[in-house]
Write an enzyme that holds these catalytic residues in place. Sequence first.
Site, PDB file in Angstrom:
ATOM      1  N   GLY A   1       2.106   1.859  10.792  1.00  0.00           N
ATOM      2  CA  GLY A   1       3.044   2.972  10.650  1.00  0.00           C
ATOM      3  C   GLY A   1       3.737   3.373  11.941  1.00  0.00           C
ATOM      4  O   GLY A   1       4.375   4.417  12.006  1.00  0.00           O
TER       5      GLY A   1
ATOM      6  N   SER B   1       3.088  -2.500  10.386  1.00  0.00           N
ATOM      7  CA  SER B   1       4.554  -2.511  10.521  1.00  0.00           C
ATOM      8  C   SER B   1       5.167  -3.859  10.164  1.00  0.00           C
ATOM      9  O   SER B   1       6.142  -4.304  10.779  1.00  0.00           O
ATOM     10  CB  SER B   1       4.961  -2.068  11.932  1.00  0.00           C
ATOM     11  OG  SER B   1       4.497  -0.761  12.178  1.00  0.00           O
TER      12      SER B   1
ATOM     13  N   HIS C   1      -9.662   0.853   4.799  1.00  0.00           N
ATOM     14  CA  HIS C   1      -8.418   1.108   5.517  1.00  0.00           C
ATOM     15  C   HIS C   1      -8.693   2.068   6.685  1.00  0.00           C
ATOM     16  O   HIS C   1      -9.478   3.003   6.551  1.00  0.00           O
ATOM     17  CB  HIS C   1      -7.366   1.707   4.571  1.00  0.00           C
ATOM     18  CG  HIS C   1      -5.990   1.671   5.154  1.00  0.00           C
ATOM     19  ND1 HIS C   1      -5.574   2.568   6.107  1.00  0.00           N
ATOM     20  CD2 HIS C   1      -4.953   0.822   4.958  1.00  0.00           C
ATOM     21  CE1 HIS C   1      -4.326   2.274   6.457  1.00  0.00           C
ATOM     22  NE2 HIS C   1      -3.924   1.220   5.771  1.00  0.00           N
TER      23      HIS C   1
ATOM     24  N   LYS D   1      -0.021   4.183  -0.338  1.00  0.00           N
ATOM     25  CA  LYS D   1      -0.726   5.334   0.256  1.00  0.00           C
ATOM     26  C   LYS D   1      -0.545   6.593  -0.619  1.00  0.00           C
ATOM     27  O   LYS D   1      -0.517   6.486  -1.837  1.00  0.00           O
ATOM     28  CB  LYS D   1      -0.257   5.563   1.699  1.00  0.00           C
ATOM     29  CG  LYS D   1      -0.337   4.291   2.536  1.00  0.00           C
ATOM     30  CD  LYS D   1      -0.187   4.537   4.008  1.00  0.00           C
ATOM     31  CE  LYS D   1      -0.177   3.203   4.737  1.00  0.00           C
ATOM     32  NZ  LYS D   1      -0.183   3.345   6.183  1.00  0.00           N
TER      33      LYS D   1
ATOM     34  N   GLU E   1      -7.113   4.428   7.801  1.00  0.00           N
ATOM     35  CA  GLU E   1      -6.842   5.837   7.510  1.00  0.00           C
ATOM     36  C   GLU E   1      -8.001   6.486   6.758  1.00  0.00           C
ATOM     37  O   GLU E   1      -8.073   7.712   6.671  1.00  0.00           O
ATOM     38  CB  GLU E   1      -5.520   5.968   6.722  1.00  0.00           C
ATOM     39  CG  GLU E   1      -4.332   5.673   7.619  1.00  0.00           C
ATOM     40  CD  GLU E   1      -3.079   5.243   6.892  1.00  0.00           C
ATOM     41  OE1 GLU E   1      -3.006   5.382   5.659  1.00  0.00           O
ATOM     42  OE2 GLU E   1      -2.166   4.743   7.577  1.00  0.00           O
TER      43      GLU E   1
ATOM     44  N   GLU F   1      -5.760  -5.333  10.377  1.00  0.00           N
ATOM     45  CA  GLU F   1      -4.719  -4.347  10.637  1.00  0.00           C
ATOM     46  C   GLU F   1      -4.997  -3.642  11.963  1.00  0.00           C
ATOM     47  O   GLU F   1      -5.789  -2.683  12.006  1.00  0.00           O
ATOM     48  CB  GLU F   1      -4.695  -3.301   9.523  1.00  0.00           C
ATOM     49  CG  GLU F   1      -4.490  -3.883   8.149  1.00  0.00           C
ATOM     50  CD  GLU F   1      -3.914  -2.858   7.205  1.00  0.00           C
ATOM     51  OE1 GLU F   1      -2.743  -3.012   6.841  1.00  0.00           O
ATOM     52  OE2 GLU F   1      -4.607  -1.879   6.871  1.00  0.00           O
TER      53      GLU F   1
ATOM     54  N   ASN G   1       0.852  -1.190   0.000  1.00  0.00           N
ATOM     55  CA  ASN G   1       0.000   0.000   0.000  1.00  0.00           C
ATOM     56  C   ASN G   1       0.890   1.244   0.000  1.00  0.00           C
ATOM     57  O   ASN G   1       1.456   1.601   1.019  1.00  0.00           O
ATOM     58  CB  ASN G   1      -0.901  -0.034   1.249  1.00  0.00           C
ATOM     59  CG  ASN G   1      -1.817   1.174   1.345  1.00  0.00           C
ATOM     60  OD1 ASN G   1      -1.900   1.975   0.406  1.00  0.00           O
ATOM     61  ND2 ASN G   1      -2.498   1.313   2.460  1.00  0.00           N
TER      62      ASN G   1
HETATM   63  C1  PEP Z   1      -1.046  -0.145   6.097  1.00  0.00           C
HETATM   64  O1  PEP Z   1      -1.177   1.047   5.935  1.00  0.00           O
HETATM   65  O2  PEP Z   1      -1.879  -0.908   5.627  1.00  0.00           O
HETATM   66  C2  PEP Z   1       0.105  -0.603   6.877  1.00  0.00           C
HETATM   67  C3  PEP Z   1       0.071  -1.792   7.363  1.00  0.00           C
HETATM   68  O3  PEP Z   1       1.139   0.293   7.045  1.00  0.00           O
HETATM   69  P1  PEP Z   1       2.569  -0.020   7.708  1.00  0.00           P
HETATM   70  O4  PEP Z   1       3.059  -1.299   7.105  1.00  0.00           O
HETATM   71  O5  PEP Z   1       3.425   1.136   7.371  1.00  0.00           O
HETATM   72  O6  PEP Z   1       2.329  -0.172   9.187  1.00  0.00           O
END
Ligand code: PEP
Length: 255
Positions: free
Chosen positions: A178, A218, A97, A13, A99, A172, A11
């Site tokens: 992040g 992460s 997601h 983003k 976000e 997630e 992703n």
């Molecule tokens: C994500 O945004 O789906 C995600 C898992 O981000 P990160 O790997 O940076 O934690």
Amino acid sequence: MPERKYLIGGNWKCNGTVASAKELIKVFNEAGTIPENVEVAIAAPFIHIGLVLEELRKDIATSAQNCAASPKTGAFTGEICASQLVDMGVTWVIIGHSERREGFDMAGEDSELVAKKVKTALDAGLKVMFAIGEKKEEREAGITMKVCAEQMAPAAKLLSEEDWANVAIAYEPVWAIGTGLTATPEMAQETHKSIRDWVSENVSPAVAEAVRIQYGGSMKGANAKDLLAQPDIDGGLIGGASLKADFFNVINGAP
Ligand code: PEP
């Protein structure tokens, strides 16, 4: 038992420029073979999707990060319709997601809207990475599964059993996205198993057995192997590490 092929989604983003996307595509194109038991997709910003479709190796599918809830094209300024993504050659879309549910300067998407988008995307012919997950305070309050169930319930109502063949659930935990904090493999496995049990009870045992549940938060080369070794972790949704060559260490971390 159906074989569940690992699904690794990257992703990107709202990151990158045309130049940096081209550079990253080059890195991925030269990163060696993708194991046969792994499916890979890159979710690029809308503006870079054309570039990804054109230049990225063909054994990596292209994904969007969002689409409109309505199947209608027309006078909807700023929207991108699922059918337009299909027309372009896009295979996947991330819906729900955290976000987009909440987290930046906009009205967040609730689980009803997310479910509508999932259904619209599937009806248009897209595959969906359907993201769910609890916040830190919800985990601490011991309501992780209650939150995940509430996020899945509206979609379970709208989707047919056949629809689920084109859905992957991306679990997630919001506190791990992040932040550099990752759920331990045991912690993630426990929630993935609970999600699969919920799907078994609320959709069907067959869908529960077949549906892929990705972990996101992460995930990177250094921890992918241990996470992907868990029986109910069928892949990952990767943010930060998908912007680097390390993404291929995640891909190669599949057992
Ligand atoms: C994500 O945004 O789906 C995600 C898992 O981000 P990160 O790997 O940076 O934690």
